[in-house]
Write a protein that holds these residues in place. Structure first.
Motif, PDB file in Angstrom:
ATOM      1  N   GLN A   5      10.052 -10.554  10.089  1.00  0.00           N
ATOM      2  CA  GLN A   5       9.974  -9.479  10.907  1.00  0.00           C
ATOM      3  C   GLN A   5       8.663  -9.411  11.487  1.00  0.00           C
ATOM      4  O   GLN A   5       7.504  -9.736  10.867  1.00  0.00           O
ATOM      5  N   GLU A   6       8.545  -8.774  12.524  1.00  0.00           N
ATOM      6  CA  GLU A   6       7.051  -8.700  13.260  1.00  0.00           C
ATOM      7  C   GLU A   6       6.729  -7.233  13.232  1.00  0.00           C
ATOM      8  O   GLU A   6       7.542  -6.241  13.186  1.00  0.00           O
TER       9      GLU A   6
ATOM     10  N   ILE B  87       2.071 -11.677   4.901  1.00  0.00           N
ATOM     11  CA  ILE B  87       2.822 -10.842   4.037  1.00  0.00           C
ATOM     12  C   ILE B  87       2.037 -11.059   2.591  1.00  0.00           C
ATOM     13  O   ILE B  87       1.751 -12.130   2.305  1.00  0.00           O
ATOM     14  N   ALA B  88       1.801  -9.914   1.987  1.00  0.00           N
ATOM     15  CA  ALA B  88       1.433  -9.824   0.565  1.00  0.00           C
ATOM     16  C   ALA B  88       2.521  -9.200  -0.239  1.00  0.00           C
ATOM     17  O   ALA B  88       3.117  -8.024   0.100  1.00  0.00           O
TER      18      ALA B  88
ATOM     19  N   TYR C 290       3.060   4.305  -3.099  1.00  0.00           N
ATOM     20  CA  TYR C 290       4.508   3.613  -2.568  1.00  0.00           C
ATOM     21  C   TYR C 290       4.569   3.934  -1.122  1.00  0.00           C
ATOM     22  O   TYR C 290       4.914   2.967  -0.380  1.00  0.00           O
ATOM     23  N   PRO C 291       4.474   5.033  -0.370  1.00  0.00           N
ATOM     24  CA  PRO C 291       4.176   5.060   0.804  1.00  0.00           C
ATOM     25  C   PRO C 291       3.476   4.238   1.842  1.00  0.00           C
ATOM     26  O   PRO C 291       3.693   3.923   2.878  1.00  0.00           O
ATOM     27  N   LYS C 292       2.325   3.532   1.081  1.00  0.00           N
ATOM     28  CA  LYS C 292       1.370   2.585   1.751  1.00  0.00           C
ATOM     29  C   LYS C 292       2.131   1.120   1.933  1.00  0.00           C
ATOM     30  O   LYS C 292       1.801   0.304   2.639  1.00  0.00           O
ATOM     31  N   LEU C 293       3.302   1.080   1.337  1.00  0.00           N
ATOM     32  CA  LEU C 293       4.131  -0.189   1.329  1.00  0.00           C
ATOM     33  C   LEU C 293       4.991  -0.222   2.448  1.00  0.00           C
ATOM     34  O   LEU C 293       5.644   0.790   3.272  1.00  0.00           O
ATOM     35  N   ASP C 294       5.034  -1.587   3.172  1.00  0.00           N
ATOM     36  CA  ASP C 294       6.181  -1.465   4.299  1.00  0.00           C
ATOM     37  C   ASP C 294       7.465  -1.715   3.877  1.00  0.00           C
ATOM     38  O   ASP C 294       8.500  -1.302   4.552  1.00  0.00           O
ATOM     39  N   ALA C 295       7.701  -2.054   2.753  1.00  0.00           N
ATOM     40  CA  ALA C 295       9.148  -2.088   2.063  1.00  0.00           C
ATOM     41  C   ALA C 295       8.996  -2.082   0.608  1.00  0.00           C
ATOM     42  O   ALA C 295       8.388  -2.790  -0.077  1.00  0.00           O
ATOM     43  N   ILE C 296       9.961  -1.326  -0.161  1.00  0.00           N
ATOM     44  CA  ILE C 296      10.128  -1.669  -1.522  1.00  0.00           C
ATOM     45  C   ILE C 296      11.352  -2.499  -1.566  1.00  0.00           C
ATOM     46  O   ILE C 296      12.540  -1.811  -1.170  1.00  0.00           O
TER      47      ILE C 296
ATOM     48  N   ASP D 261      -5.842  -8.360   1.974  1.00  0.00           N
ATOM     49  CA  ASP D 261      -5.939  -8.087   3.369  1.00  0.00           C
ATOM     50  C   ASP D 261      -4.557  -8.775   3.842  1.00  0.00           C
ATOM     51  O   ASP D 261      -4.440 -10.005   3.776  1.00  0.00           O
ATOM     52  N   ALA D 262      -3.628  -8.201   4.398  1.00  0.00           N
ATOM     53  CA  ALA D 262      -2.503  -8.409   4.682  1.00  0.00           C
ATOM     54  C   ALA D 262      -1.728  -7.571   5.893  1.00  0.00           C
ATOM     55  O   ALA D 262      -2.039  -6.259   5.826  1.00  0.00           O
ATOM     56  N   ASP D 263      -0.929  -8.284   6.724  1.00  0.00           N
ATOM     57  CA  ASP D 263      -0.386  -7.363   7.932  1.00  0.00           C
ATOM     58  C   ASP D 263       0.753  -6.513   7.188  1.00  0.00           C
ATOM     59  O   ASP D 263       1.041  -5.310   7.677  1.00  0.00           O
TER      60      ASP D 263
END
Length: 384
Positions: free
Chosen positions: A383-384, A112-113, A157-163, A131-133
């Motif tokens: 979360q996986e 996580i980053a 922002y769409p490239k983030l997994d969550a905001i 480099d992060a999952d």
């Protein structure tokens, strides 16, 4: 195996966001998570409050600054390649062409980053360089201004997994700005270390306070957001209503001189006392009879949570996040962002000791509850 997490932040200067990050780092279970922290600016005023077992990365091993002149950078004798790279960085930075891409990436792969700031280069660096999952960004402001950065945020922002918004109000503001990202915008409330606040509040400090007068405290960066202009108007109304008081402002910022000169011009220099930045603001909260937060906007105000922990009668403006913290009339008086409204609330509490006692008693009961906030962070991290 431990999960590896990188926290990328602006720095560790004195501020609510920095304090919230330190609170989180101090309580994360480091038997489950391996934490690295990369501050992008060498600001360390609050670093002594960080007790966690984390690896602190050196900012200038990874990022470049715009403080050095090109000649000053050359004098550091960093080598021809580093010098030429810095020259190109300054040119690219001047023209706004994604200069963070010249920053060095950490060698490690992370599970996580986290961009624990939505300002500056922090989120873009995390997205482009780390480099992060999974990649998350925290948003702390309580407003979103569609300025010249908006197209870049629409791209990134769409490239983030969550905001992560820090209140439901903050989330709604972000959804208005980025409706297509609604499913990615989550809410996690800030961590507060109640025992640390109570312990540090007992440390004696020297003040100019007079025992016979009403004591008011406000803590926050001295900027327009926090309402120092409103404070001046409220203080003048209190003085003109024959209320004997002293009002401490703990914190510094761009409007230090504005508040100092404004107090002098209105003959309030003995009533308004500027304490500057304090690594430990809690004794100043503890000494007050009323805590006042006259903000124009917030995301989820940290200092009002801290004042609740100390069970202080509180007056707050009805801005983002406050109705998630408070039940108006029960544990605070909530007003419009208006000097007259705030004055009326402070005057009411100044005149009614029983009302102050009732607010404090309600906060005492409220602060005994386990809020379960830390578990919501673990749910996100696992979360996986």
């Amino acid at each position: 195996m431990k999960k590896k997490i990188l926290f990328c932040c602006y720095g560790f200067g004195i501020g609510g966001i920095e304090k919230c990050m330190i609170n989180l780092l101090n309580v994360i279970d480091t038997t489950k998570y391996e934490i690295d922290v990369l501050p992008m600016n060498p600001e360390y005023a609050l670093l002594s409050a960080l007790h966690a077992d984390v690896q602190m990365l050196e900012p200038f091993d990874y990022v470049m600054n715009t403080t050095d002149t090109v000649n000053a950078f050359r004098e550091k004798k960093t080598g021809l390649f580093a010098y030429l790279k810095y020259v190109v960085f300054r040119i690219v930075n001047k023209w706004g062409h994604k200069p963070w891409r010249f920053f060095k990436a950490p060698e490690k792969h992370y599970d996580i980053a986290i961009a624990y700031a939505h300002t500056g280069y922090v989120p873009y660096y995390v997205i482009d360089c780390v480099d992060a999952d999974r990649k998350y960004m925290w948003h702390h402001e309580g407003r979103y201004v569609k300025d010249e950065h908006y197209p870049l945020d629409q791209e990134y922002y769409p490239k983030l997994d969550a905001i992560i918004a820090v209140s439901e109000d903050d989330r709604n503001i972000l959804i208005d700005a980025f409706p297509d990202l609604e499913n990615k915008i989550k809410v996690l409330y800030n961590i507060v270390d109640k025992e640390e606040i109570r312990t540090k509040a007992k440390i004696p400090v020297k003040t100019e306070h007079e025992d016979a007068v009403l004591k008011i405290t406000t803590v926050g960066r001295l900027s327009h957001q926090k309402g120092p202009d409103i404070l001046l108007d409220v203080a003048e109304k209190l003085r003109d209503s024959s209320v004997a008081f002293q009002w401490y402002w703990v914190g510094s910022g761009d409007l230090d001189e504005f508040l100092r000169n404004g107090a002098k011009e209105r003959g309030l220099e003995n009533q308004i006392i500027l304490m500057g930045n304090q690594n430990n603001p809690y004794p100043y909260m503890a000494l007050c009879d009323i805590y006042v937060q006259p903000s124009y906007y917030e995301a989820f105000c940290t200092t009002t949570i801290e004042a609740q922990v100390l069970e202080k009668p509180i007056v707050v403006t009805d801005v983002c996040g406050m109705r998630e913290q408070f039940t108006p009339g029960s544990d605070c008086i909530m007003t419009n962002v208006d000097a007259e409204d705030i004055f009326q609330a402070v005057f009411e509490l100044a005149s009614d000791g029983e009302k102050r006692q009732q607010l404090s008693a309600n906060l005492h009961r409220k602060m005994q509850l386990d809020d379960g906030i830390l578990q919501t962070y673990y749910d996100l991290f696992d979360q996986e």
